[in-house]
Design an enzyme around this catalytic site. Sequence first.
Site, mmCIF file in Angstrom:
data_model
loop_
_atom_site.group_PDB
_atom_site.id
_atom_site.type_symbol
_atom_site.label_atom_id
_atom_site.label_comp_id
_atom_site.label_asym_id
_atom_site.label_seq_id
_atom_site.Cartn_x
_atom_site.Cartn_y
_atom_site.Cartn_z
ATOM 1 N N THR A 166 9.394 0.145 10.870
ATOM 2 C CA THR A 166 8.191 0.330 10.583
ATOM 3 C C THR A 166 7.178 -0.107 11.511
ATOM 4 O O THR A 166 7.321 -1.108 12.045
ATOM 5 C CB THR A 166 7.965 -0.170 8.890
ATOM 6 O OG1 THR A 166 8.693 0.390 7.956
ATOM 7 C CG2 THR A 166 6.415 0.007 8.752
ATOM 8 N N ARG A 194 10.719 8.167 -3.463
ATOM 9 C CA ARG A 194 10.504 6.963 -3.535
ATOM 10 C C ARG A 194 9.158 6.460 -2.427
ATOM 11 O O ARG A 194 9.239 7.351 -1.306
ATOM 12 C CB ARG A 194 11.550 6.089 -2.906
ATOM 13 C CG ARG A 194 11.373 4.690 -2.939
ATOM 14 C CD ARG A 194 11.054 4.168 -1.581
ATOM 15 N NE ARG A 194 10.901 2.594 -1.374
ATOM 16 C CZ ARG A 194 10.375 2.129 -0.307
ATOM 17 N NH1 ARG A 194 10.190 2.674 0.760
ATOM 18 N NH2 ARG A 194 10.607 0.768 -0.235
ATOM 19 N N GLY A 196 6.960 3.708 -0.736
ATOM 20 C CA GLY A 196 6.986 2.344 -0.316
ATOM 21 C C GLY A 196 5.489 1.660 0.169
ATOM 22 O O GLY A 196 4.375 2.301 -0.129
ATOM 23 N N ASP A 197 5.395 0.287 0.222
ATOM 24 C CA ASP A 197 4.380 -0.343 0.394
ATOM 25 C C ASP A 197 3.438 0.249 1.627
ATOM 26 O O ASP A 197 2.097 0.035 1.678
ATOM 27 C CB ASP A 197 4.572 -1.775 0.768
ATOM 28 C CG ASP A 197 5.073 -2.020 2.136
ATOM 29 O OD1 ASP A 197 6.523 -1.530 2.177
ATOM 30 O OD2 ASP A 197 4.818 -2.453 3.091
ATOM 31 N N THR A 217 5.503 -5.175 6.735
ATOM 32 C CA THR A 217 6.638 -4.494 6.948
ATOM 33 C C THR A 217 7.675 -5.299 6.175
ATOM 34 O O THR A 217 7.840 -6.635 6.025
ATOM 35 C CB THR A 217 6.958 -4.205 8.574
ATOM 36 O OG1 THR A 217 8.328 -4.049 8.336
ATOM 37 C CG2 THR A 217 7.087 -5.706 9.382
ATOM 38 N N GLY A 218 8.768 -4.653 5.768
ATOM 39 C CA GLY A 218 9.964 -5.132 5.104
ATOM 40 C C GLY A 218 10.291 -4.360 3.681
ATOM 41 O O GLY A 218 9.881 -3.234 3.585
ATOM 42 N N GLY A 220 9.665 -2.852 0.718
ATOM 43 C CA GLY A 220 8.569 -2.153 0.143
ATOM 44 C C GLY A 220 8.325 -2.567 -1.203
ATOM 45 O O GLY A 220 7.026 -2.926 -1.662
HETATM 46 N N1 ASP Z 1 7.933 -1.485 4.121
HETATM 47 C C1 ASP Z 1 8.734 -0.112 4.402
HETATM 48 C C2 ASP Z 1 8.974 0.685 3.015
HETATM 49 O O1 ASP Z 1 9.253 -0.395 2.207
HETATM 50 C C3 ASP Z 1 10.057 -0.385 5.233
HETATM 51 C C4 ASP Z 1 9.794 -1.156 6.268
HETATM 52 O O2 ASP Z 1 8.680 -1.910 6.751
HETATM 53 O O3 ASP Z 1 10.842 -1.367 7.185
HETATM 54 O O4 ASP Z 1 8.961 1.768 3.071
#
Ligand code: ASP
Length: 296
Positions: A166, A194, A196-197, A217-218, A220
């Site tokens: 991301t 779906r 995400g954050d 990032t991570g 979500g």
């Molecule tokens: N945060 C992102 C999501 O959950 C994915 C990522 O940051 O790797 O969609």
Amino acid sequence: MLRNEAKQVLRVTLMIHGGAGAGGPDLDRAQRPGCFSALKAGWDVLLAGGSAVDAVVASVAVLEDDPGFNAGVGSVLTSAGGVEMDASIMDGSDLRAGAVALLRETRNPVRLARALLVDGRHVFMAGPAADEYARQHGVPTCAPEDFVTPQQRQRWQDAASGAGGTVGAVAVDRNGHTAAATSTGGMDGKQPGRIGDSAVIGAGTYADDRLGAGSATGTGEEIIRLNLVCAVLGSMRHGGDPANAVPRVVPLLRSVGGTGGMIAVDRFGRFAYAHNTPHMSVGWMRTDLDAPVVVL
Ligand code: ASP
């Protein structure tokens, strides 16, 4: 002005990230040029006196166009084998924001998020109607297949986990205004539909000149449950330094079973990043530095 802010001077600042995750041997080759290009694009805007919002759009759009990152071209695929992209942006000077999700045809999701911010009527749009909104507002679109790289198709066929990360950016401009933007293809193998954050204002992206700006990032789901970026910026409310707030709050992700990281800057240009993953790609440039820094 608070007592612990009295000595602070404004430094124009740009910080980017290219995602948190496992890392790997190919990362340097895949992401280093893109990180420097993204810093250059955003820094050129800030040097020319442009706004923090324009700078974060310029940086994030470069990373969306780079197949080395999980955003725009090179996004990971859903369980159904398609691309569904999320993005958001926020202007810290007036709290205007734009968020988009489940995009399949918008060439640069961050530009659509920005179009929403400028329009001001809605903050959050998703799905085919959001792609249609892009067409109606002159934001370039393309065929859904154009986002799918051979590498991501192969990974999907092999049921291997996705590579790339991301992307996001935060900035402080010469007027002391802040902005943040985030863009992603999401978690690989995610269920279609779906979100995400990265599309959620407060969780993945937030900016408020009184606090600062952040991009996460991570995983979500956990970032949303913690409202991560707002949690960090909130703890900077009384002039707190990002260097204290970010490393203190990001580890809380573990308490809800999440992994990831974030970048943050305050309105003076003090910045920090932290992650609880083995790796996170980050880069920054600030008026007191001779050259941009990239850490992979
Ligand atoms: N945060 C992102 C999501 O959950 C994915 C990522 O940051 O790797 O969609």
